[in-house]
Design a protein around this motif. Structure first.
Motif, PDB file in Angstrom:
ATOM      1  N   GLY A  75      15.740  54.691  -6.492  1.00 24.43           N
ATOM      2  CA  GLY A  75      15.201  53.342  -6.628  1.00 24.43           C
ATOM      3  C   GLY A  75      14.603  52.824  -5.328  1.00 24.43           C
ATOM      4  O   GLY A  75      13.561  52.159  -5.331  1.00 24.43           O
ATOM      5  N   VAL A  76      15.227  53.151  -4.198  1.00 25.30           N
ATOM      6  CA  VAL A  76      14.694  52.764  -2.885  1.00 25.30           C
ATOM      7  C   VAL A  76      13.387  53.502  -2.611  1.00 25.30           C
ATOM      8  O   VAL A  76      12.421  52.922  -2.092  1.00 25.30           O
ATOM      9  N   MET A  77      13.357  54.786  -2.961  1.00 26.54           N
ATOM     10  CA  MET A  77      12.124  55.561  -2.759  1.00 26.54           C
ATOM     11  C   MET A  77      10.982  55.007  -3.602  1.00 26.54           C
ATOM     12  O   MET A  77       9.837  54.924  -3.136  1.00 26.54           O
ATOM     13  N   MET A  78      11.275  54.633  -4.839  1.00 28.14           N
ATOM     14  CA  MET A  78      10.240  54.059  -5.695  1.00 28.14           C
ATOM     15  C   MET A  78       9.729  52.744  -5.126  1.00 28.14           C
ATOM     16  O   MET A  78       8.523  52.459  -5.179  1.00 28.14           O
ATOM     17  N   PHE A  79      10.623  51.940  -4.575  1.00 28.21           N
ATOM     18  CA  PHE A  79      10.195  50.676  -3.960  1.00 28.21           C
ATOM     19  C   PHE A  79       9.286  50.937  -2.764  1.00 28.21           C
ATOM     20  O   PHE A  79       8.257  50.268  -2.598  1.00 28.21           O
ATOM     21  N   ASN A  80       9.633  51.923  -1.935  1.00 24.87           N
ATOM     22  CA  ASN A  80       8.791  52.269  -0.789  1.00 24.87           C
ATOM     23  C   ASN A  80       7.421  52.748  -1.248  1.00 24.87           C
ATOM     24  O   ASN A  80       6.392  52.360  -0.679  1.00 24.87           O
ATOM     25  N   SER A  81       7.391  53.601  -2.272  1.00 25.23           N
ATOM     26  CA  SER A  81       6.113  54.086  -2.797  1.00 25.23           C
ATOM     27  C   SER A  81       5.296  52.945  -3.384  1.00 25.23           C
ATOM     28  O   SER A  81       4.066  52.913  -3.252  1.00 25.23           O
ATOM     29  N   LEU A  82       5.967  52.002  -4.049  1.00 26.93           N
ATOM     30  CA  LEU A  82       5.259  50.875  -4.653  1.00 26.93           C
ATOM     31  C   LEU A  82       4.625  49.992  -3.582  1.00 26.93           C
ATOM     32  O   LEU A  82       3.450  49.602  -3.707  1.00 26.93           O
ATOM     33  N   ILE A  83       5.375  49.690  -2.534  1.00 21.44           N
ATOM     34  CA  ILE A  83       4.827  48.883  -1.445  1.00 21.44           C
ATOM     35  C   ILE A  83       3.647  49.604  -0.797  1.00 21.44           C
ATOM     36  O   ILE A  83       2.599  49.003  -0.507  1.00 21.44           O
ATOM     37  N   MET A  84       3.793  50.899  -0.582  1.00 19.46           N
ATOM     38  CA  MET A  84       2.731  51.673   0.051  1.00 19.46           C
ATOM     39  C   MET A  84       1.488  51.718  -0.830  1.00 19.46           C
ATOM     40  O   MET A  84       0.365  51.491  -0.349  1.00 19.46           O
ATOM     41  N   ALA A  85       1.651  51.976  -2.116  1.00 19.00           N
ATOM     42  CA  ALA A  85       0.505  52.094  -3.016  1.00 19.00           C
ATOM     43  C   ALA A  85      -0.226  50.759  -3.157  1.00 19.00           C
ATOM     44  O   ALA A  85      -1.467  50.708  -3.100  1.00 19.00           O
ATOM     45  N   ILE A  86       0.518  49.678  -3.343  1.00 15.47           N
ATOM     46  CA  ILE A  86      -0.113  48.362  -3.475  1.00 15.47           C
ATOM     47  C   ILE A  86      -0.794  47.957  -2.171  1.00 15.47           C
ATOM     48  O   ILE A  86      -1.920  47.438  -2.175  1.00 15.47           O
ATOM     49  N   GLY A  87      -0.131  48.209  -1.043  1.00 16.28           N
ATOM     50  CA  GLY A  87      -0.723  47.864   0.240  1.00 16.28           C
ATOM     51  C   GLY A  87      -2.009  48.626   0.514  1.00 16.28           C
ATOM     52  O   GLY A  87      -3.000  48.050   0.989  1.00 16.28           O
ATOM     53  N   ILE A  88      -2.017  49.926   0.209  1.00 13.04           N
ATOM     54  CA  ILE A  88      -3.224  50.730   0.420  1.00 13.04           C
ATOM     55  C   ILE A  88      -4.346  50.265  -0.495  1.00 13.04           C
ATOM     56  O   ILE A  88      -5.498  50.113  -0.070  1.00 13.04           O
TER      57      ILE A  88
END
Length: 282
Positions: A75-88
C-alpha cells in the motif's frame, strides 16, 4: 449502402475475441494465483479456479507486506507510485503547455531555435542522461524524496510539440477578439486556450500517468529507503530472492494491484482520451 450480413462480421469478431483472450488470460492467471497457497503455485499444481487465500493474501500484501521479500507494505509502494505518476503527468503538461504557448503566441528572438532545442531532447531520454541527472539530483539533496522522483522527469518535448501543433490551429480571430475585449496574455491563456485544450490535456494525462507509473530505472537509482520504493520496484524485489522461496501469491497480488490505477485512469477518462486523439474541430 452497406449491407448487413449476419455472418459477414463473424470473422472480425472471432479475431477480436481471440485477441482479448490472449491479453486477458495472463491477467486471469495472476488473479487466480494470488488466491492460492504458495506451495500449490510452486509445485505447478495450480488450478484454474479461485482459491481460498485471496482475502488474506491481499490484506497482508497491502497492509503489512512480508518480512522476507518486501519489508514495506505494498500500500505504501502504491501511494509512492501514485504521487510520482500524478506529479510527472501534471508537471509535464504544465511545463509543455506554457512552453508551447510562448513559442506560438509570442514573437521573441530565437523563438524557433528554442523550439528545436526542446525538440532535439527527444533523442536524449532519461537512460542516456542518467548519470548527470543523478549527479544533479544528489547535489541538490533530493534523493529518497518525491521531488527527486518527479522533477527530473517533468520536461517533455513530445507534449510541447503536441500543444504547439494544436495552438497553431487556433483561429487568429480568437486572438483578435480577446485583444478587443481587453484580455491580456494570461487571461487569453486561462479563459480561451485552456478550455479548448481540455481534451488534449486529458489524452496526454492518461499517457503520461501510465508513463510515470511504469517508471523503473530512475526510482531504482535514487531510492534507498524502503518507504520510498515504488510498486514496480516492489514486484522486482518480491521475485528476485536468492536463499528463500519466491512468494508467488504475494507477487501475483502485487502485480494485480499495480494494474488497477492505470486501468482506472483509462476507464474513467476513456471518452476524453479518445476525443483528444481524434478531434480536429475547435
Amino acid at each position: 449502402m452497406v449491407e448487413h450480413r449476419r455472418f459477414g462480421n463473424l470473422l472480425p469478431h472471432l479475431v477480436l475475441l481471440a485477441g482479448v483472450a490472449i491479453v486477458a488470460f495472463p491477467v486471469y492467471l495472476a488473479i487466480i494465483a494470488s488466491t492460492h497457497d504458495n506451495t500449490v503455485i510452486a509445485n505447478g499444481q495450480m488450478p484454474l479456479y479461485p482459491g481460498s487465500r485471496g482475502l488474506e493474501t491481499y490484506w497482508n500484501t497491502i497492509v503489512s507486506g512480508t518480512g522476507r521479500t518486501t519489508r514495506q507494505a505494498v500500500g505504501v509502494m502504491m501511494f509512492n507510485s501514485l504521487i510520482m505518476a500524478i506529479g510527472i503527468a501534471i508537471g509535464k503538461i504544465a511545463i509543455s503547455i506554457i512552453s508551447a504557448y510562448a513559442i506560438v503566441f509570442f514573437a521573441f528572438p530565437f523563438r524557433m531555435t528554442a523550439f528545436w532545442t526542446i525538440f532535439i531532447t527527444l533523442m536524449l531520454p532519461v537512460e542516456v542522461r542518467i548519470f548527470p541527472t543523478y549527479k544533479i539530483t544528489s547535489d541538490l539533496h533530493v534523493l529518497d524524496s518525491y521531488s527527486g522522483l518527479i522533477l527530473p522527469l517533468i520536461a517533455s518535448a513530445t507534449a510541447t510539440l503536441l500543444f504547439r501543433q494544436f495552438f497553431m490551429t487556433v483561429p487568429k480571430e480568437l486572438v483578435e477578439a480577446s485583444k478587443i475585449d481587453g484580455a491580456g496574455p494570461i487571461r487569453f491563456f486561462w479563459d480561451t486556450l485552456l478550455p479548448l485544450s481540455m481534451t488534449n490535456i486529458a489524452a496526454l494525462f492518461v499517457i503520461l500517468f501510465i508513463y510515470g507509473w511504469n517508471q523503473y530505472l530512475w526510482p531504482l537509482l535514487i531510492t534507498t529507503r524502503d518507504d520510498m520504493q515504488t510498486i514496480v520496484i516492489g514486484i522486482k524485489k518480491i521475485i528476485d530472492v536468492r536463499d528463500a522461496l519466491t512468494e508467488w501469491q504475494v507477487a501475483m497480488a502485487t502485480a494485480v494491484l499495480a494494474m488497477l490505477p492505470p486501468v482506472a485512469v483509462v476507464v474513467l477518462m476513456q471518452r476524453l482520451f479518445v476525443k483528444g486523439l481524434i478531434e480536429t474541430e475547435k
